[in-house]
Write an enzyme that holds these catalytic residues in place. Structure first.
Site, PDB file in Angstrom:
ATOM      1  N   GLU A 159     -23.868 -16.008   6.355  1.00  0.00           N
ATOM      2  CA  GLU A 159     -23.196 -14.599   6.207  1.00  0.00           C
ATOM      3  C   GLU A 159     -23.482 -15.412   4.084  1.00  0.00           C
ATOM      4  OE1 GLU A 159     -19.158 -14.727   7.120  1.00  0.00           O
ATOM      5  OE2 GLU A 159     -19.810 -13.452   9.581  1.00  0.00           O
ATOM      6  N   GLU A 305     -22.784 -14.516  16.066  1.00  0.00           N
ATOM      7  CA  GLU A 305     -21.396 -14.231  15.780  1.00  0.00           C
ATOM      8  C   GLU A 305     -20.701 -13.398  16.224  1.00  0.00           C
ATOM      9  OE1 GLU A 305     -18.773 -15.600  13.324  1.00  0.00           O
ATOM     10  OE2 GLU A 305     -20.763 -17.570  12.536  1.00  0.00           O
TER      11      GLU A 305
HETATM   12  C1  BGC Z   1     -17.501 -17.499   9.658  1.00  0.00           C
HETATM   13  C2  BGC Z   1     -16.459 -17.743  10.854  1.00  0.00           C
HETATM   14  C3  BGC Z   1     -15.686 -17.281  10.768  1.00  0.00           C
HETATM   15  C4  BGC Z   1     -15.744 -15.335  11.178  1.00  0.00           C
HETATM   16  C5  BGC Z   1     -14.147 -14.966  11.694  1.00  0.00           C
HETATM   17  C6  BGC Z   1     -17.244 -15.024  10.210  1.00  0.00           C
HETATM   18  O1  BGC Z   1     -17.045 -14.303   9.265  1.00  0.00           O
HETATM   19  O2  BGC Z   1     -18.825 -16.332   9.755  1.00  0.00           O
HETATM   20  O3  BGC Z   1     -16.422 -18.902   9.909  1.00  0.00           O
HETATM   21  O4  BGC Z   1     -14.511 -17.795  11.480  1.00  0.00           O
HETATM   22  O5  BGC Z   1     -16.608 -14.628  10.845  1.00  0.00           O
HETATM   23  O6  BGC Z   1     -13.836 -14.599  11.035  1.00  0.00           O
END
Ligand code: BGC
Length: 390
Positions: A159, A305
């Site tokens: 990110e 993610e």
């Molecule tokens: C990040 C994680 C974070 C998740 C939830 C993403 O932006 O890569 O490190 O915990 O979002 O906020």
């Protein structure tokens, strides 16, 4: 198999799993910019986190019991290169053991080489503003990739736009700057750092797949702003520019997606769906929309993610299942999506929010020796992973 059943099934070999990152779960990390900021009282302490550094075998046993076939983790740069140009072979050995433990359980490792935290020496000497930053970053990435070559998927960074936004625009993360001009300069520097790292990794490990894991937001404009196509502009600024800058240096796209942003005439519009504990809108339609935008790049895509803070586990199962319908639609529309990794395997350190947000498929009882407890939603997700269908 009926037509309806067929529509609900994912392609053969689709990978299922969850994600973590070093500083958020490992514990005991003291030599990076976040640990320093915590010592100064500017962000919460991470401390022992989930003690995943010592308990990774146990955690991967859980992942295996949930029928995960992929797992994304990050290497802590400050462990591997504690001083500029000085590499710690013992720490590399640790991550080799992590890869081995995953492979032994039939789980495909996805390695992120840099997930937000910078070694103290690098941050102190200017971080990615250093003129030689890409060379330094590429050297570290190639060093790790060469030694973890048994893993075949490497994201150089996580990110980039979120990191720049929080560190250089809103200023809530290290290095706590609020200078918009830096924002644009840094975006260019990170793209260049990735491109150099890509080339350096490929030189030593031509067989591995290298990409960036990028946070993509879905923008929706309302009223006049829609007419002015502000959503397209925002998308180009947040998502498109970075993708374009690295377009010749990616074997896959890693995408993180959490929510959409609705731009109304009076600014950002409030959520229209239920919300997570973080206040983020839970609209399961947007993951599919975010994926559809990647069709133009014609490379394999992995969801690295996607998830929600949901301590009571009220929404998680529903949100995963409904969002996966969008993934299937994107696949049907021709996007080459090959895997989904939920954020996160474990409850963990949520940056400026500390330990207040619960993103885990597995609950961690911080007050009780960090005991793990599998949440109900993880079991529903297990059914999906096992069946490879909804
Ligand atoms: C990040 C994680 C974070 C998740 C939830 C993403 O932006 O890569 O490190 O915990 O979002 O906020």
């Amino acid at each position: 198999m009926s037509a309806t059943e067929e529509r609900q099934t994912f392609p053969k070999g689709f990978l299922w799993g969850a994600s973590t990152s070093s500083y958020q779960v490992e514990g005991g990390i003291t030599n990076n910019d976040w640990a320093k900021a915590a010592r100064e009282g500017r962000v919460p302490e991470a401390g022992l986190a989930c003690d995943h550094y010592n308990r990774f075998e146990e955690d991967f046993d859980i992942a295996k019991s949930l029928n995960h076939t992929a797992h994304r983790f990050s290497v802590e740069w400050s462990r591997v290169e504690p001083e500029e140009g000085v590499f710690n072979e013992k720490e590399v050995e640790h991550y080799r053991a992590v890869v081995k433990a995953l492979r032994a359980r039939g789980i495909e490792p996805f390695v992120t080489l840099w997930h937000f935290t910078l070694p103290q020496w690098f941050a102190d000497s200017g971080g990615f503003s250093r003129p030689d930053a890409s060379k330094i970053f590429a050297r570290y990435c190639a060093y790790v990739a060469e030694r973890l070559g048994d893993a075949t998927f490497f994201s150089t960074m996580n990110e980039p736009m979120v990191w720049i936004g929080n560190g250089y625009a809103s200023g809530i993360w290290p290095p706590f700057q609020k200078k918009v001009l830096n924002f644009f300069r840094l975006a260019g520097a990170l793209a260049q750092a990735h491109n150099c790292a890509y080339t350096a990794i490929k030189r030593v490990c031509p067989h591995v797949h290298v990409g960036v894991t990028k946070n993509n937001i879905v923008f929706e404009a309302r009223g006049w702003l829609k007419f002015l196509r502000l959503d397209r502009l925002a998308e180009r600024f947040w998502d498109g520019r970075f993708h374009q800058a690295i377009i010749k240096y990616q074997d896959f796209i890693g995408i993180n997606h959490y929510f959409r942003v609705i731009l109304g005439n009076g600014g950002v519009v409030k959520a229209e769906c239920p919300r997570s504990d973080f206040g983020w809108e839970l609209n399961p339609r947007t993951l599919g929309d975010a994926l559809l935008e990647l069709k133009q790049y014609s490379v394999p895509v992995y969801v690295m993610e996607h998830g929600l803070a949901d301590a009571s586990d009220t929404h998680r199962a529903w949100f995963i299942e409904e969002s996966l319908k969008g993934v299937l639609q994107a696949i049907k529309a021709g996007v080459d999506v090959r895997g989904y990794m939920h954020w996160s395997l474990l409850d963990n350190y949520e940056w400026a929010e500390g330990y207040t947000m619960r993103f885990g498929l597995v609950e961690v009882d911080y007050k009780n020796n960090n005991q793990r407890r599998v949440r109900q939603s993880a079991l529903r997700y297990k059914e999906i992973c096992t069946a490879n269908s909804l």
